[in-house]
Design an enzyme around this catalytic site. Structure first.
Site: not given
Length: 192
Positions: A50, A106-107, A149, A152
């Site tokens: 990210q 989610c950012l 996470e 990701h």
């Protein structure tokens, strides 16, 4: 330093990340920057992809979730009051417990939230920031954040758990995000 959050559509978000060694360049600075970025973005977790790094690193602070809960609500979760932890070279060892739904966001995919089913418990092997090995079991909201996470660093996003029809319905929103047509109150980087 606050780093830009990589938006949906960037290839790094679909990359299976690689393990790192203790001599990874400026690792401590990267970890500090990830904490700062996560808090500045009002997140509870942040993975290296990210912030445009294809390495197996993520940070979580599940205490942030419990802060806004009253005592009665907090008692529903076995992991209260949560943890703040760095995970390096994480690899899931076992998933346990039944799957339960929780509304996730989610950012990297702002303005989209969906109920996602995940296991109640995860056992994970990882290194801390001193590269000390751990195998630990987490449950509740903490396990959920870890699994989000962890996805990701495996090149997976929470929207991958949705049924194809639901994903098709949000295609326009996802396309807008990848083109930078979304307004957020944190720094983002969009695929060109």
């Amino acid at each position: 330093m606050i780093l830009p959050i990589i938006a949906y559509g960037a290839p790094v978000l679909r990359t299976v990340c690689k393990d790192i060694t203790p001599d990874y360049p400026q690792l401590n600075k990267l970890i500090d920057d990830m904490w700062e970025t996560m808090y500045a973005s009002s997140g509870v977790g942040l993975a290296a992809p990210q912030v445009n790094r294809d390495i197996r690193l993520f940070v979580i602070d599940s205490t942030q979730v419990f802060v806004s809960m009253d005592d009665a609500e907090r008692k529903k979760y076995p992991d209260a009051p949560g943890i703040k932890q760095v995970f390096i070279n994480a690899h899931v060892k076992e998933l346990d417990g039944k799957e339960w739904a929780y509304n996730e966001g989610c950012l990297s995919i702002p303005k989209i939230r969906e109920d996602i089913y995940r296991n109640e418990e995860v056992t994970i092997g990882y290194m801390d920031e001193q590269f000390q090995p751990h195998i630990q079991t987490f449950n509740g909201i903490t396990a959920r954040i870890i699994l989000h996470e962890y996805d990701h660093i495996e090149g997976k996003l929470f929207i991958d758990y949705l049924k194809p029809f639901k994903r098709r319905l949000m295609k326009g929103k996802l396309d807008d995000i990848s083109k930078g047509k979304v307004s957020v109150d944190y720094k983002m980087s969009f695929a060109k």
